[in-house]
Structures are given as structure tokens and as C-alpha cells.
Write a protein that holds these residues in place. Structure first.
Motif, PDB file in Angstrom:
ATOM      1  N   UNK A   1       0.888  -1.153  -0.089  1.00  0.00           N
ATOM      2  CA  UNK A   1      -0.090  -0.067  -0.172  1.00  0.00           C
ATOM      3  C   UNK A   1       0.823   1.215  -0.143  1.00  0.00           C
ATOM      4  N   UNK A   2       0.770   1.916  -1.040  1.00  0.00           N
ATOM      5  CA  UNK A   2       1.523   3.386  -1.132  1.00  0.00           C
ATOM      6  C   UNK A   2       0.906   4.576  -0.521  1.00  0.00           C
ATOM      7  N   UNK A   3      -0.430   4.343  -0.153  1.00  0.00           N
ATOM      8  CA  UNK A   3      -0.983   5.456   0.468  1.00  0.00           C
ATOM      9  C   UNK A   3      -2.608   4.857   0.874  1.00  0.00           C
ATOM     10  N   UNK A   4      -3.149   5.126   1.930  1.00  0.00           N
ATOM     11  CA  UNK A   4      -4.394   4.733   2.411  1.00  0.00           C
ATOM     12  C   UNK A   4      -5.293   5.988   3.057  1.00  0.00           C
ATOM     13  N   UNK A   5      -6.278   6.189   2.881  1.00  0.00           N
ATOM     14  CA  UNK A   5      -7.173   7.056   3.363  1.00  0.00           C
ATOM     15  C   UNK A   5      -8.587   6.390   3.813  1.00  0.00           C
ATOM     16  N   UNK A   6      -9.214   7.241   4.535  1.00  0.00           N
ATOM     17  CA  UNK A   6     -10.770   6.455   4.828  1.00  0.00           C
ATOM     18  C   UNK A   6     -11.294   5.980   3.688  1.00  0.00           C
ATOM     19  N   UNK A   7     -11.307   6.456   2.501  1.00  0.00           N
ATOM     20  CA  UNK A   7     -12.260   6.020   1.387  1.00  0.00           C
ATOM     21  C   UNK A   7     -11.286   5.688  -0.005  1.00  0.00           C
ATOM     22  N   UNK A   8      -9.857   5.447   0.214  1.00  0.00           N
ATOM     23  CA  UNK A   8      -9.252   5.239  -0.861  1.00  0.00           C
ATOM     24  C   UNK A   8      -7.856   4.328  -0.504  1.00  0.00           C
ATOM     25  N   UNK A   9      -7.563   3.677  -1.446  1.00  0.00           N
ATOM     26  CA  UNK A   9      -6.304   2.791  -1.260  1.00  0.00           C
ATOM     27  C   UNK A   9      -5.428   2.970  -2.594  1.00  0.00           C
ATOM     28  N   UNK A  10      -4.205   3.256  -2.506  1.00  0.00           N
ATOM     29  CA  UNK A  10      -3.208   3.395  -3.756  1.00  0.00           C
ATOM     30  C   UNK A  10      -2.458   1.933  -3.522  1.00  0.00           C
ATOM     31  N   UNK A  11      -2.652   0.972  -4.330  1.00  0.00           N
ATOM     32  CA  UNK A  11      -1.669  -0.239  -4.072  1.00  0.00           C
ATOM     33  C   UNK A  11      -0.916  -0.480  -5.230  1.00  0.00           C
ATOM     34  N   UNK A  12       0.487  -1.143  -4.812  1.00  0.00           N
ATOM     35  CA  UNK A  12       1.233  -1.594  -5.817  1.00  0.00           C
ATOM     36  C   UNK A  12       1.238  -3.139  -5.891  1.00  0.00           C
ATOM     37  N   UNK A  13       0.985  -3.952  -6.934  1.00  0.00           N
ATOM     38  CA  UNK A  13       0.727  -5.347  -6.831  1.00  0.00           C
ATOM     39  C   UNK A  13       1.970  -6.000  -7.570  1.00  0.00           C
ATOM     40  N   UNK A  14       2.377  -6.979  -7.131  1.00  0.00           N
ATOM     41  CA  UNK A  14       3.424  -7.890  -7.878  1.00  0.00           C
ATOM     42  C   UNK A  14       2.772  -9.165  -8.035  1.00  0.00           C
ATOM     43  N   UNK A  15       2.942  -9.901  -9.258  1.00  0.00           N
ATOM     44  CA  UNK A  15       2.205 -11.157  -9.434  1.00  0.00           C
ATOM     45  C   UNK A  15       3.029 -12.050 -10.324  1.00  0.00           C
TER      46      UNK A  15
END
Length: 151
Positions: A20-34
Motif C-alpha cells: 500500500x503506497x497510501x491509504x485514506x478513509x475512502x481510498x487505497x493506492x496499491x502496488x501489486x506484484x504477481x
């Protein structure tokens, strides 16, 4: 006005690593590796985000913005995201993808993952196609939309 519920943490099953690069009450910014590569995703409640006036949003609707993703990984990623969101927020009736209307390849890949094109909207800065994925409980209506019920 009803308060918009917080967005619960989103986790992916299987071989996905999430940061998670950032998180707020209503949003999440994620970096995923698969297995197939990496992706950058933003989850945001539609009722407080850029889509709040684009369509009749529900309080639990969630927009997913795919900011970066390899094209061949996109369908499997979207399938994993729909499962993850259903687990994290079982009251979410709609996962909404927005993409520039001209990005036909992305839209086709999203449709192959179970999303359906709903409407094109003007967000002020660009025209986007909105695609939606809904769990079976959210759309129990007859799929024959050309027929009036009871006729």
C-alpha cells in the motif's frame, strides 16, 4: 446525506504481493506484484471520488483505476480484484472501471474478465467509458432488458 462507509483493506489471494503506497478513509493506492508482472491500482469509493456526479452512485460502489498493468496480466488481475473486493466489502454492489473511451484494447480485456460497458461519461478532463462488475446478488433482475416484466 448518509455517510460514506470507509473502504476496508483490500487483500489478494494467491501469488500476489501487495504494497500500500497510501491509504485514506475512502481510498487505497496499491502496488501489486504477481507472476505476470506488476500493477498500480487505486481503489476509491465512487460516492466521494471523481465519479460521484458521473452516474447514480451507491454508497458502497468502488472505482478501480488501473494506473499501470501489463496487458496480458490485466484479465487475471481484474478477476482477482473482483474476488478480493467481494471478500473485503460484501456490501459492495458494483466495482466500476473507468478508462478513456478510445482505449478499446483495455476495454476488451476488461470485458473478458466479466466487466460490462455501461456508459460513456465526460469527466471534464476527458471522456471515459465506465465498465461495471456486479456480484450475482446485486443484479438479480431479468437479463432480458428488451422485455417488459409481466408481458
Amino acid at each position: 446525506m448518509l455517510p460514506v462507509p470507509p473502504l476496508p483493506p483490500i487483500g489478494l489471494a494467491g501469488d500476489w504481493c501487495i504494497e500500500a503506497s497510501s491509504r485514506s478513509r475512502h481510498a487505497q493506492d496499491l502496488r501489486l506484484q504477481g507472476k505476470g508482472g506488476s500493477a498500480e491500482i487505486l481503489f476509491e469509493r465512487c460516492a466521494v471520488g471523481r465519479l460521484r456526479d458521473a452516474y447514480p452512485v451507491g454508497l458502497h460502489d468502488v472505482e478501480v483505476q488501473v494506473r499501470a498493468c501489463t496487458e496480458d496480466m490485466l484479465p487475471s488481475l481484474l478477476v482477482a480484484l473482483t474476488a478480493a473486493l467481494g471478500h473485503a466489502d460484501p456490501r459492495c454492489p458494483r466495482l466500476v472501471l473507468s478508462r478513456p473511451a478510445a482505449d478499446r484494447a483495455f476495454i476488451a480485456e476488461a470485458e473478458s474478465a466479466g466487466f460490462r460497458h455501461v456508459v460513456d461519461v465526460d469527466l471534464g478532463s476527458d471522456e471515459c467509458s465506465l465498465l461495471a462488475w456486479e456480484p450475482s446478488w446485486a443484479s438479480p433482475a431479468d437479463a432480458d432488458l428488451d422485455r417488459v416484466p409481466g408481458t
